[in-house]
Design a protein around this motif. Structure first.
Motif, mmCIF file in Angstrom:
data_model
loop_
_atom_site.group_PDB
_atom_site.id
_atom_site.type_symbol
_atom_site.label_atom_id
_atom_site.label_comp_id
_atom_site.label_asym_id
_atom_site.label_seq_id
_atom_site.Cartn_x
_atom_site.Cartn_y
_atom_site.Cartn_z
ATOM 1 N N CYS A 136 13.283 6.193 4.548
ATOM 2 C CA CYS A 136 13.586 6.486 3.139
ATOM 3 C C CYS A 136 14.719 5.593 2.647
ATOM 4 N N ILE A 137 15.728 5.384 3.506
ATOM 5 C CA ILE A 137 16.853 4.532 3.106
ATOM 6 C C ILE A 137 16.377 3.092 2.959
ATOM 7 N N LEU A 138 15.577 2.623 3.915
ATOM 8 C CA LEU A 138 15.064 1.253 3.863
ATOM 9 C C LEU A 138 14.212 1.055 2.620
ATOM 10 N N ALA A 139 13.321 2.010 2.356
ATOM 11 C CA ALA A 139 12.424 1.885 1.201
ATOM 12 C C ALA A 139 13.220 1.785 -0.093
ATOM 13 N N MET A 173 9.918 6.072 -2.893
ATOM 14 C CA MET A 173 9.547 7.117 -1.930
ATOM 15 C C MET A 173 8.093 6.963 -1.478
ATOM 16 N N GLU A 174 7.283 6.283 -2.305
ATOM 17 C CA GLU A 174 5.900 6.017 -1.894
ATOM 18 C C GLU A 174 5.865 4.918 -0.839
ATOM 19 N N ILE A 175 6.808 3.987 -0.930
ATOM 20 C CA ILE A 175 6.927 2.963 0.119
ATOM 21 C C ILE A 175 7.395 3.627 1.415
ATOM 22 N N ALA A 176 8.323 4.579 1.286
ATOM 23 C CA ALA A 176 8.798 5.319 2.468
ATOM 24 C C ALA A 176 7.636 6.056 3.128
ATOM 25 N N GLY A 177 6.783 6.682 2.327
ATOM 26 C CA GLY A 177 5.621 7.390 2.861
ATOM 27 C C GLY A 177 4.713 6.448 3.638
ATOM 28 N N ALA A 178 4.495 5.256 3.061
ATOM 29 C CA ALA A 178 3.645 4.270 3.732
ATOM 30 C C ALA A 178 4.296 3.799 5.035
ATOM 31 N N ASN A 202 0.826 -1.216 0.000
ATOM 32 C CA ASN A 202 0.000 0.000 0.000
ATOM 33 C C ASN A 202 0.857 1.261 0.000
ATOM 34 N N PRO A 203 1.575 1.521 -1.091
ATOM 35 C CA PRO A 203 2.436 2.706 -1.131
ATOM 36 C C PRO A 203 1.626 3.994 -1.018
ATOM 37 N N LEU A 204 2.258 5.027 -0.471
ATOM 38 C CA LEU A 204 1.572 6.301 -0.251
ATOM 39 C C LEU A 204 2.261 7.375 -1.101
ATOM 40 N N PRO A 205 1.572 7.903 -2.126
ATOM 41 C CA PRO A 205 2.201 8.907 -3.009
ATOM 42 C C PRO A 205 2.706 10.121 -2.229
ATOM 43 N N TRP A 206 3.824 10.682 -2.688
ATOM 44 C CA TRP A 206 4.384 11.863 -2.039
ATOM 45 C C TRP A 206 3.685 13.122 -2.521
ATOM 46 N N ILE A 207 3.906 14.205 -1.806
ATOM 47 C CA ILE A 207 3.332 15.481 -2.227
ATOM 48 C C ILE A 207 4.471 16.448 -2.525
ATOM 49 N N GLU A 208 4.208 17.376 -3.448
ATOM 50 C CA GLU A 208 5.270 18.312 -3.826
ATOM 51 C C GLU A 208 5.097 19.624 -3.064
ATOM 52 N N LEU A 218 6.136 5.537 6.984
ATOM 53 C CA LEU A 218 6.041 6.619 7.974
ATOM 54 C C LEU A 218 4.598 6.983 8.285
ATOM 55 N N GLY A 219 3.672 6.519 7.462
ATOM 56 C CA GLY A 219 2.258 6.802 7.729
ATOM 57 C C GLY A 219 1.804 8.168 7.255
ATOM 58 N N HIS A 220 2.658 8.921 6.584
ATOM 59 C CA HIS A 220 2.177 10.129 5.911
ATOM 60 C C HIS A 220 3.076 10.444 4.725
ATOM 61 N N PRO A 221 2.530 11.175 3.732
ATOM 62 C CA PRO A 221 3.264 11.362 2.478
ATOM 63 C C PRO A 221 4.577 12.113 2.697
ATOM 64 N N ILE A 222 5.626 11.666 1.975
ATOM 65 C CA ILE A 222 6.902 12.379 2.010
ATOM 66 C C ILE A 222 6.734 13.696 1.247
ATOM 67 N N GLU A 223 7.271 14.778 1.796
ATOM 68 C CA GLU A 223 7.270 16.056 1.085
ATOM 69 C C GLU A 223 8.494 16.106 0.182
ATOM 70 N N MET A 224 8.235 16.392 -1.105
ATOM 71 C CA MET A 224 9.320 16.408 -2.090
ATOM 72 C C MET A 224 9.380 17.791 -2.740
ATOM 73 N N VAL A 225 10.569 18.160 -3.171
ATOM 74 C CA VAL A 225 10.765 19.468 -3.809
ATOM 75 C C VAL A 225 11.551 19.258 -5.106
ATOM 76 N N LYS A 226 11.270 20.108 -6.095
ATOM 77 C CA LYS A 226 11.974 20.003 -7.371
ATOM 78 C C LYS A 226 13.407 20.503 -7.229
ATOM 79 N N CYS A 227 14.342 19.796 -7.840
ATOM 80 C CA CYS A 227 15.736 20.233 -7.837
ATOM 81 C C CYS A 227 15.866 21.600 -8.505
ATOM 82 N N LYS A 228 16.958 22.297 -8.206
ATOM 83 C CA LYS A 228 17.184 23.637 -8.768
ATOM 84 C C LYS A 228 17.630 23.583 -10.227
ATOM 85 N N THR A 229 18.308 22.492 -10.626
ATOM 86 C CA THR A 229 18.870 22.468 -11.985
ATOM 87 C C THR A 229 18.276 21.380 -12.869
#
Ligand code: MN
Length: 471
Positions: A206-209, A221-226, A101-107, A228-239
């Protein structure tokens, strides 16, 4: 640790990150702090190795660098369970549930990991990158999540690779034949570089996932979210277009260059040997971003942290893989002696004499690293290598219960393989379903467990013995 970074940890209670885990280790007396000025060359790894079964260790200002380094964030499976907030026996089921049951991340738009941005890159000046094993070619980034995007679908993949510092803005990387390698080949065949990010300093989940044996285009990262029980917050790289965990400590942004191969290695690896020097893929670094007071995580190649980190996610995903086809599977272990990668023990509640050999063949297909599979019955303790050997000694006949497959895909890091072409061995160490009860009945002395030694033994055995001798 400096006052300002201690304050940052205390004032930080939102997302689970590396700091929240180090805080947990510190309050439970599992975090040592070294004196300042430990050398990044060999000495930091040497101290980490000495503590690897016991404590995590934080190095403030290693090699006069202003960024601290941490190592040994896992010593055994109980620490992994603790990092996920479950008991040790619930560890594999919890991980399986997250894979199912992976949990999608949010941006998000703003991230602490982008508080400081370096567009002029000099890896060894800007980051405290250690050299670990004696004959490693030099400093290596060993605990970075490599995040890459499928050039066609944009799906992200997360994996860990050894990363040799080859120049101020150049990294040599070993890509074994799984998902990142596949994405890179897609990009290279189109004549393009593959955009990537190396993410250093994240929550253990995150490392385990990243080590889950997931299907291609399943974002770890969706497995990592699951987990932790809440979505991982992700940000776009600068380059580039890669999305990275917003609460990481450090991100190295770059591209794996098409048609470029440069020498990488040797590097001390999990099989306890050096992976040899050869021409391998190259990352061109475009930027480094990090927190104001970042912490750099390193893993000593082949050390306990390296083994444990790979072990648990692989066990959980191999268990899931086997249970999909067989109702009798109860538990699995990737043994320490098998470098937590090559030798698998499977515990089954056997109902059919043909099952073990089918399970053996299924396990070979679960991950190419799996080289030996031993199937045991419910009464064998798979955490005890002596118990497993006992089952082989008393329930296995080589002419009847052995499966050998030659010329299969194996681990390129296994020095006995032929460039990764490897044989597989399966051992059915289970008793026959129809065995007469007494033939395979383990001996047992009635009442052994109930004995209270303080009640049945004399307090002064020396005098009691003397009295017996003198009559
Ligand atoms: Mn993957």
């Amino acid at each position: 640790m400096t006052k300002s970074s201690a304050h940052a940890i205390a004032g930080h209670n939102a997302a689970p990150d590396l700091r929240s885990w180090l805080q947990r280790l510190s309050t439970t007396d599992r975090l040592a702090v070294a004196r300042g000025g430990v050398s990044l060359i060999d000495e930091l790894a040497a101290i980490s190795k000495r503590l690897e079964l016991d404590r995590a260790v934080l190095f403030p200002s290693p090699g006069q660098h202003s960024i601290p380094v941490v190592a040994n964030i896992f010593a055994d499976r109980s620490w992994v369970a603790d990092s996920l907030g479950v008991s040790t026996d619930q560890l594999l089921p919890r991980f399986q549930e997250a894979v199912r049951n992976p949990l999608p991340w949010i941006e998000v738009k703003d991230a602490v990991v982008q508080e400081v941005i370096h567009r002029e890159v000099d890896l060894l000046k800007q980051l405290p990158i250690p050299k670990h094993n004696e004959h490693d070619s030099g400093p290596y980034i060993t605990a970075a999540l490599l995040i890459a995007r499928n050039p066609e679908t944009g799906a992200q993949n997360v994996s860990i690779h050894r990363c040799q510092v080859s120049g101020p803005d150049r990294i040599g990387v070993l890509l074994l034949p799984r998902h990142t390698h596949h994405y890179f080949r897609m990009a290279e065949q189109a004549g393009q570089a593959l955009e990537i990010a190396l993410v250093i300093g994240v929550h253990p989940a995150c490392i385990l996932a990243s080590q889950a044996i997931a299907a291609i285009d399943e974002d770890e990262m969706e497995i990592a979210g699951a987990l932790l029980g809440h979505p991982i917050e992700m940000v776009k790289c600068k380059t580039n277009q890669v999305r990275v965990p917003a609460h990481a400590e450090i991100v190295i942004e770059g591209r794996i260059l098409p048609k470029v191969r440069e020498p990488e290695g040797p590097f001390g690896e999990f099989p306890q040997y050096y992976g040899p020097r050869a021409d391998r893929e190259v990352i061109q670094v475009d930027a480094i971003t990090h927190r104001k007071n970042p912490i750099f995580h390193t893993i000593v190649g082949g050390g306990m942290e390296h083994l444990v980190l790979g072990e648990i996610p692989r066990e959980a995903t191999l268990l899931e893989h086997l249970q999909r086809s067989f109702g009798c599977i109860r538990d699995v272990r990737l043994t320490r002696g098998g470098t937590c990668r090559y030798h698998l023990v499977v515990k089954i509640d056997k109902t059919n004499n043909g099952e073990p050999k089918n399970i053996i063949m299924c396990a070979f297909g679960g991950h190419y690293d799996v080289k030996q599979v031993v199937i045991v019955d419910m009464d064998v303790d798979i955490d005890d290598p002596n118990e497993v050997e006992w089952a082989i000694a008393t329930r296995f006949q080589a002419d009847r219960d052995l499966v050998v497959v030659s010329g299969a895909q194996g681990s390129k890091l296994d020095p006995s393989s032929d460039q990764g072409i490897s044989a597989k061995m399966g051992i059915n160490a289970t008793k026959p379903v129809e065995a007469e009860t007494m033939v395979f009945k383990r001996i047992h002395v009635a009442g052994e467990e109930a004995v209270d030694l303080s009640r049945v033994l004399q307090e002064d055995p020396k005098s009691a013995f003397a009295r017996i001798l003198t009559g």
